[in-house]
Design a protein around this motif. Structure first.
Motif, PDB file in Angstrom:
ATOM      1  N   GLU A 177      35.479  38.884  33.796  1.00 52.52           N
ATOM      2  CA  GLU A 177      36.050  39.776  34.808  1.00 52.52           C
ATOM      3  C   GLU A 177      35.372  39.545  36.163  1.00 52.52           C
ATOM      4  OE1 GLU A 177      38.566  41.995  34.264  1.00 52.52           O
ATOM      5  OE2 GLU A 177      38.690  41.159  32.236  1.00 52.52           O
ATOM      6  N   ASP A 178      36.042  39.957  37.222  1.00 53.99           N
ATOM      7  CA  ASP A 178      35.458  39.934  38.566  1.00 53.99           C
ATOM      8  C   ASP A 178      34.178  40.767  38.577  1.00 53.99           C
ATOM      9  OD1 ASP A 178      37.888  38.722  39.074  1.00 53.99           O
ATOM     10  OD2 ASP A 178      38.547  40.176  40.570  1.00 53.99           O
ATOM     11  N   ASN A 179      33.241  40.396  39.439  1.00 52.31           N
ATOM     12  CA  ASN A 179      32.022  41.190  39.688  1.00 52.31           C
ATOM     13  C   ASN A 179      31.223  41.493  38.417  1.00 52.31           C
ATOM     14  OD1 ASN A 179      33.023  41.388  42.381  1.00 52.31           O
ATOM     15  ND2 ASN A 179      34.226  43.168  41.777  1.00 52.31           N
TER      16      ASN A 179
ATOM     17  N   ARG B 256      33.928  34.660  42.324  1.00 51.44           N
ATOM     18  CA  ARG B 256      34.726  35.765  41.779  1.00 51.44           C
ATOM     19  C   ARG B 256      33.962  36.587  40.759  1.00 51.44           C
ATOM     20  NH1 ARG B 256      37.321  36.690  37.278  1.00 51.44           N
ATOM     21  NH2 ARG B 256      37.160  34.577  36.444  1.00 51.44           N
TER      22      ARG B 256
END
Length: 159
Positions: A115-117, A143
């Motif tokens: 996932e992002d972050n 990302r």
């Protein structure tokens, strides 16, 4: 040994097969190609991400895990992930001392399965010469970094 790599393009499958075939001698090859300096290069690459306490770190193109193991050695309690396109390289990494403390996953550097972050830091070593889209590869690393996270890479070129 030929390994099936899903969601990997033809170039990625070729790269995976090449690394599957050299996995058992990869570490020696790197030591020779760096004139014995690779341990220092690994240490410096990890130092560059300025890890805080108990960080969550992704090493892309982890190979036999040198950068991932360095993170784990530098930061007790770190949550370390090592991702590589080659199953055989990951098998070598898994069975190294301490390998059970790192999450190993097969995957494509140009399409990270996270996932992002997600990560406080991302590292990679000797990756960019093996991908078809350097910008996409770096975008993927950015990302998955948390805001304020750091990325550090170890690359070599003959020039």
């Amino acid at each position: 040994m030929t390994t099936h790599h899903s969601a990997v393009d033809a170039h990625g499958a070729t790269v995976a097969e090449m690394f599957d075939n050299i996995a058992d001698r990869y570490d020696l090859m790197n030591l020779v190609m760096t004139w014995g300096q690779e341990p220092r290069f690994i240490r410096d690459t990890v130092n560059a991400v300025k890890l805080g306490p108990a960080p969550k770190v992704l090493d892309v193109a982890t190979g036999t895990g040198d950068l991932a193991f360095e993170v784990a050695n530098q930061r007790y309690g770190a949550e370390v992930y090592g991702l590589d396109i080659s199953n055989e390289m990951l098998e070598v990494a898994r069975y190294r001392p301490g390998g059970e403390n790192i999450v190993w996953q097969t995957g494509d550097a140009m399409n990270l399965p996270y996932e992002d972050n997600t990560f406080d830091a991302v590292t990679h070593g000797y990756l960019l010469r093996n991908v078809t889209d350097i910008a996409k590869t770096l975008e993927e690393q950015y990302r998955v970094l948390k805001p304020g996270g750091m990325m550090s890479c170890l690359e070599m070129s003959p020039a």
